[in-house]
Enzyme design. Structure first.
Site, PDB file in Angstrom:
ATOM      1  N   CYS B 132       2.083   3.560   0.310  1.00 39.77           N
ATOM      2  CA  CYS B 132       1.154   3.170   1.366  1.00 39.77           C
ATOM      3  C   CYS B 132      -0.082   2.505   0.765  1.00 39.77           C
ATOM      4  CB  CYS B 132       0.717   4.376   2.187  1.00 39.77           C
ATOM      5  SG  CYS B 132      -0.454   3.924   3.488  1.00 39.77           S
ATOM      6  N   GLY B 267      10.417  -1.794  12.514  1.00 43.27           N
ATOM      7  CA  GLY B 267       9.010  -1.409  12.532  1.00 43.27           C
ATOM      8  C   GLY B 267       8.208  -2.216  13.533  1.00 43.27           C
TER       9      GLY B 267
HETATM   10  C1  LIG Z   1       0.987   0.403  12.086  1.00 46.23           C
HETATM   11  C2  LIG Z   1       1.857   0.754  10.919  1.00 46.23           C
HETATM   12  C3  LIG Z   1       1.812   2.039  10.369  1.00 46.23           C
HETATM   13  C4  LIG Z   1       2.611   2.390   9.295  1.00 46.23           C
HETATM   14  N1  LIG Z   1       2.571   3.665   8.791  1.00 46.23           N
HETATM   15  C5  LIG Z   1       3.413   4.012   7.786  1.00 46.23           C
HETATM   16  C6  LIG Z   1       3.467   5.346   7.302  1.00 46.23           C
HETATM   17  O1  LIG Z   1       2.777   6.233   7.805  1.00 46.23           O
HETATM   18  N2  LIG Z   1       4.303   5.649   6.276  1.00 46.23           N
HETATM   19  C7  LIG Z   1       5.112   4.694   5.709  1.00 46.23           C
HETATM   20  O2  LIG Z   1       5.867   4.997   4.793  1.00 46.23           O
HETATM   21  N3  LIG Z   1       5.099   3.424   6.159  1.00 46.23           N
HETATM   22  C8  LIG Z   1       4.281   3.064   7.177  1.00 46.23           C
HETATM   23  N4  LIG Z   1       4.283   1.755   7.641  1.00 46.23           N
HETATM   24  C9  LIG Z   1       5.193   0.772   7.033  1.00 46.23           C
HETATM   25  C10 LIG Z   1       6.475   0.609   7.866  1.00 46.23           C
HETATM   26  O3  LIG Z   1       7.187   1.799   7.935  1.00 46.23           O
HETATM   27  C11 LIG Z   1       7.372  -0.494   7.273  1.00 46.23           C
HETATM   28  O4  LIG Z   1       7.705  -0.154   5.954  1.00 46.23           O
HETATM   29  C12 LIG Z   1       6.698  -1.851   7.254  1.00 46.23           C
HETATM   30  O5  LIG Z   1       5.932  -2.023   8.423  1.00 46.23           O
HETATM   31  C13 LIG Z   1       7.683  -3.000   7.152  1.00 46.23           C
HETATM   32  O6  LIG Z   1       8.551  -3.051   8.252  1.00 46.23           O
HETATM   33  P1  LIG Z   1       8.303  -3.984   9.533  1.00 46.23           P
HETATM   34  O7  LIG Z   1       7.989  -5.346   9.011  1.00 46.23           O
HETATM   35  O8  LIG Z   1       9.572  -3.930  10.325  1.00 46.23           O
HETATM   36  O9  LIG Z   1       7.148  -3.405  10.273  1.00 46.23           O
HETATM   37  C14 LIG Z   1       3.473   1.413   8.735  1.00 46.23           C
HETATM   38  C15 LIG Z   1       3.526   0.130   9.286  1.00 46.23           C
HETATM   39  C16 LIG Z   1       2.731  -0.215  10.365  1.00 46.23           C
HETATM   40  C17 LIG Z   1       2.817  -1.598  10.918  1.00 46.23           C
END
Ligand SMILES: Cc1cc2nc3c(=O)[nH]c(=O)nc-3n(C[C@H](O)[C@H](O)[C@H](O)COP(=O)(O)O)c2cc1C
Ligand SMILES: Cc1cc2nc3c(=O)[nH]c(=O)nc-3n(C[C@H](O)[C@H](O)[C@H](O)COP(=O)(O)OP(=O)(O)OC[C@H]3O[C@@H](n4cnc5c(N)ncnc54)[C@H](O)[C@@H]3O)c2cc1C
Ligand SMILES: Cc1cc2nc3c(=O)[nH]c(=O)nc-3n(C[C@H](O)[C@H](O)[C@H](O)COP(=O)(O)OP(=O)(O)OC[C@H]3O[C@@H](n4cnc5c(N)ncnc54)[C@H](O)[C@@H]3O)c2cc1C
Ligand SMILES: Cc1cc2nc3c(=O)[nH]c(=O)nc-3n(C[C@H](O)[C@H](O)[C@H](O)COP(=O)(O)O)c2cc1C
Ligand code: FES
Ligand code: FES
Lengths: 272, 305, 305, 272
Positions: B132, B267
């Site tokens: 993160c 996501g």
């Molecule tokens: C608003 C938000 C909060 C997130 N919180 C976490 C989290 O708490 N733990 C984690 O491992 N990844 C977190 N992520 C990352 C997502 O799980 C994911 O790895 C990342 O957004 C890429 O995927 P996407 O492009 O489909 O969103 C977060 C992403 C977003 C957008």
């Protein structure tokens, strides 16, 4: 419960400088909406801009299954919206969020709207009039051209409207909170609802504290999901116990918050 | 013709289809229940959980970018106890593997979380977030270095009997090196990618838009980087991969599967289409039918052959 | 009111405005002459040049991605001799600093190129590409490691008296570490970022779209990553930075400048608007007027203050 | 010299299954265009899709300053184009690329178009007829519904058209190259121009080699800049000296290449 539907545009008209009113056919949402709730709209099927845009529900016509929106063109999303024509379709999620708490009957209410912030207050005012609450709306705008309800705003709504403009081109010359202060000083009021720019809300909160009156504000924050899942849209609110404060989600714990619940140190926030 | 089989198994997590949610974008499930029948998901990955409650970063926490978003939530969450008491019982109603995303400031915190969640009914697996970008200590620091990443994984593994999925960061010179280190340390599966470190400046205010200055970039913009990461790790290692990063359509999900992912997570797409997960599941099924493929597993890594 | 001053100086490269072109996206200048008066650019950075001609990678070499593109050109170029004989004389007509982007497979090749270009009339500076993801040897490998990056820079510096701009890759764990190493080795300025490593799969054919499998991601999609890189390096080091990555509008360019860039380069945007460089110059000027700023240099790094 | 202009749509009509013809007001381009050149069009002002789309010039009306395009909806860019209406404006760069070499007068010419590949050949055919070259066009399509010039295609053009369809719903039942082979066997021809799918071009190249005839093909490759700067759009061509082959840019060294210049081992390329 909220739904996500594809809504057809029934009507779209320009009502002020960069201000538009849109009627959407969305019976599933119109039937359930209460004042203070909002919808979350996808303005384009492209991935740029990516996110939806939150807009307050400005009114409903339950018989015709219509939802009314009132919005100001700010950036790309609202520009795309303004370019849509009758018959176009839009993904719309709603109704979302917690609306205004309605006061006991006969309680006297003041609505304070800054600019396009009148959008949810008109819906609320109509509801209050139906419930027989005495309602006065105070509207602040930059100039006569920025009055979202039109120059004679009051003619379209079943309650009185008093206008203030920053440049004095219509109504009182000065901030709308001056009008509020006068009204509060005259003790004509039991409850205040407000929506508008951060500065106006802050000033309103100070006045309410001074006069010991309850109030509710509709806030704006940048959103991700719109449903409470992503924690993007928080605003700072009072804490309990050891916690000095707590971040609450505007999209589900708001957009309406009690005035005395808000903590006013967020320089960075869009509207507060 | 029989319906194609969509079921996959990720290190013992039995999923009825390969589609799960990306941590932090789907809350604890209930938020999306008005739009999605949770029973239809392959699994759910919940918001990142820490030992103690965390307030998160000040707002603004999100800003839109071209075909993407930056977020700086900062792991706001009610803490693991609250998760077990308040969120988990709701999820137990569903026929749905629950994967708990965990994060800590120290190796000990990760281990304590893993121990606390071990044996808790309704928890199917842990996803260890060592990537993160939005917290000061720990977080990305662990994921950026193969050695410290391995140390976290080793402790977590010895504290739990649950399958351990390790979530990798793309903000590294060699994601394969980190992957190798954590697999050696016992990771049962890998998930990738977490967000790319980015920022946006408001030129009128001459300040970063996010109160926390930098944030994590997600959404379609990063998909090519994510597919590449899955491709590279699949080539180098034999370990199940959960692919994510910018998946919006079934076609996007299939890209990850063909690059080597056994499952995928959705996501940011949830934000633009709350039904995205279901639309993707249906789209994958349609694709398999069109192409005459009987089992999704035939497509895992297909682009390498 | 007097027009605001747009002039900047990047390690001795005197630019009449902060806008130059990103290597590989503007050819050798003549290609865009029908659309752009080259005299109006702050500088031009030409296509990556190597000691000997290179055929480049097989097609397809480009694929569109959300708000971006992936390319795998593979440094196709006619070689440095041809550049000096055929391309440079054309550019000498203009009042325009010419920055030559150089790449090699070995430290020796970089040094030989630098030596060959030293003293050639019309060459204002070298941009050392240690970050191209599209060639097998050298390229990215050099840029990924602070030690080898420094070695290249040291040799180049001792082979030329021209200002040396070193172009950094974002595909690293710490861009600041690489920046520190090359500045210590003598880099006069840094340019960032080169492309992010990515790939796209054609799901019908079940094959990567690019014949070369992976490619470099550029365009608006990567802008937040690029702004972050400039921000981090500006914080850590006192060295002029040329910022690039997804600049499409004057506002985008100003983001980089406020993050700490002294100049900016326009790449992929040329493909969607051949006049992009000029539109950006005009837009920057308008912004300065609107904000009552007399000199663009007041804004360099402004978002840090 | 090429320019980049904002062109207004004068007319847009569907002419076949997913096939459209568009008239653009673009006098600066129409006045300079020669057959075989193309324009590079931005289909949306969004950043997604990002790149422009190359389309051959299908014809010009120099008096009216109009440019004619004929295109097939393939993906997002061409879909966006098809959704545009009369009066909409589009950024258009052109004329780009090297056109066809025109033959000596009286030389007999065959034009071979596969599907939407007829687009540039109609412009060429009109020019050749004006120059008094005898012209025959062979058009191949999947079915009668995929004939971009309409069922009676020939009626709109001043030269003869013979049709072949894959499913036999119109004209000859089989590949258009069968028609070409018959024509070549009959020795009715001095020069062949072709545009269409890779397989068709390859087969045409083999026939030309067998009969020792010259030909020119218009190729397609994925493009970045459209002006020769980025080296994205290369195709494999014969080399000189020690070099076994050379990558040439379709956007400036093409899109028209001599048939005997092309090297046919590129499995990966869109159209070859
Ligand atoms: C608003 C938000 C909060 C997130 N919180 C976490 C989290 O708490 N733990 C984690 O491992 N990844 C977190 N992520 C990352 C997502 O799980 C994911 O790895 C990342 O957004 C890429 O995927 P996407 O492009 O489909 O969103 C977060 C992403 C977003 C957008
Ligand atoms: C609950 C709620 C109700 C609202 N109701 C109304 C209404 O009825 N009428 C109206 O005109 N406006 C309303 N707004 C503000 C409206 O959402 C923004 O003006 C709009 O999102 C701007 O989008 P844009 O693309 O035009 O601007 P841009 O500045 O290009 O938007 C960029 C990003 O910032 C976000 N953003 C920008 N301004 C705001 C803002 N003030 N609040 C939240 N996010 C913002 C956008 O959603 C988008 O993600 C409301 C906001 C919220 C949170
Ligand atoms: C010189 C030239 C002339 C052309 N003339 C015509 C014409 O007159 N009529 C017509 O219908 N088509 C023509 N094409 C093909 C046309 O450019 C593509 O069909 C179109 O770009 C597809 O875009 P899309 O967004 O609809 O499809 P998508 O598949 O979504 O496009 C994705 C990307 O691939 C590229 N691409 C896809 N197919 C092709 C292709 N065949 N050639 C080059 N790039 C491609 C697109 O430009 C885009 O960058 C021509 C191509 C070239 C190179
Ligand atoms: C088609 C193409 C070719 C490129 N060739 C080179 C090159 O030869 N040398 C180099 O240092 N960078 C090269 N780059 C990288 C760009 O100079 C730039 O760093 C990158 O594209 C990011 O900027 P942008 O997003 O504005 O395009 C190339 C980029 C593209 C898109
Ligand atoms: S917008 Fe996601 S929690 Fe409010
Ligand atoms: S498209 Fe850039 S060289 Fe042809």
């Amino acid at each position: 419960m909220a739904t996500d539907i594809t809504a057809r545009i029934i009507k779209q008209e320009q009502v002020g400088l960069g201000q538009y009113r849109m009627n959407l056919y969305a019976p599933e949402i119109a039937s359930r909406a209460v004042p203070g709730q909002f919808v979350y709209i996808r303005c384009s099927s492209s991935l740029d801009p990516l996110l939806r845009r939150p807009l307050s529900i400005h009114g409903v016509n339950r018989e015709r299954g219509e939802l009314l929106l009132l919005y100001q063109v700010i950036g790309r999303g609202t520009s795309l919206l303004a370019a849509k024509r009758q018959g176009d379709q839009l993904p719309v999620m709603g109704p979302l969020g917690r609306g205004f708490t309605l006061p006991e009957p006969e309680r006297r209410v003041i609505l304070v709207g800054g600019g396009i912030g009148v959008a949810p207050l008109v819906f609320l005012g109509n509801e209050l009039v139906r419930r027989k609450n005495p309602v006065l709306m105070l509207v602040g705008a930059r100039s006569i051209h920025h009055l979202p309800l039109g120059r004679e705003g009051g003619n379209n709504v079943p309650f009185n409207v008093t206008v203030a403009t920053d440049d004095g081109t219509c109504g009182y010359h000065g901030p709308v909170t001056d009008l509020l202060e006068r009204a509060l000083a005259g003790r004509e009021v039991d409850m205040v609802y407000a929506c508008g720019p951060g500065g106006m809300l802050r000033q309103t909160a100070m006045l309410l504290a001074r006069y010991g009156l309850p109030g509710e504000f509709s806030l704006e924050e940048r959103m991700g999901c719109g449903v409470g899942a992503c924690l993007s849209c928080v605003c700072k609110t009072t804490g309990e116990g050891e916690r000095p404060f707590r971040y609450r989600r505007v999209c589900v714990e708001g957009p309406v918050f009690r005035a005395d619940q808000l903590v006013w140190d967020q320089e960075e926030c869009i509207n507060g | 013709m029989a319906k194609p089989s969509l079921a996959v198994d990720v290190a013992g997590i039995r999923m009825k289809n390969p589609v799960t949610t990306a941590s932090g974008t789907f809350g604890f499930g209930s938020e999306y229940a008005p739009f999605v029948d949770l029973n239809r998901l392959g699994a759910i990955v919940v918001k990142g959980t820490t030992l103690n409650p965390r307030p998160g970063n000040p707002p603004p926490r999100i800003v839109e970018t071209p075909a993407g978003i930056l977020n700086s939530i900062g792991l706001q969450n009610p803490g693991v106890e609250h998760f077990i008491e308040a969120a988990l019982p709701y999820l137990r109603q569903f026929d749905l593997p629950v994967i708990v995303n965990i994060a800590g400031d120290t190796v000990e915190e990760y281990a304590a979380l893993a121990a606390r969640l071990n044996g808790v009914p309704g928890v199917a697996a842990l996803e260890v977030n060592i990537s993160c970008p939005n917290v000061k200590k720990g977080g990305l620091a662990f994921g950026a270095d193969p050695g410290s990443a391995a140390a976290v994984v080793q402790e977590v593994k010895s504290a739990t009997r649950l399958p351990v999925v390790v979530k990798l960061s793309p903000n590294v010179t060699s994601i394969v090196q980190v992957a190798e280190a954590v697999v050696k340390a016992g990771a049962d599966a890998l998930s990738m990618i977490n967000t790319l470190l980015g920022m946006v400046i408001d030129i009128r205010r001459r300040r970063p838009v996010l109160a926390n200055v930098m944030g994590g970039l997600s959404g379609p913009a990063i998909r090519p980087v994510a597919v590449r990461a899955v491709w590279q790790v699949y080539r180098a290692l034999k370990v199940p991969i959960v692919g994510m990063g910018g998946i919006v359509t079934a076609g996007d999900a299939l890209e990850f599967i063909m690059a080597g992912a056994t499952a995928v997570a959705v996501g940011t797409a949830n934000f633009i289409n709350p039904r995205a997960t279901l639309d993707i599941i249906e789209g994958i099924e349609r694709f398999l039918e069109e192409e005459g493929i009987k089992d999704i597993r035939e497509l895992i890594g297909a682009a390498h052959r």
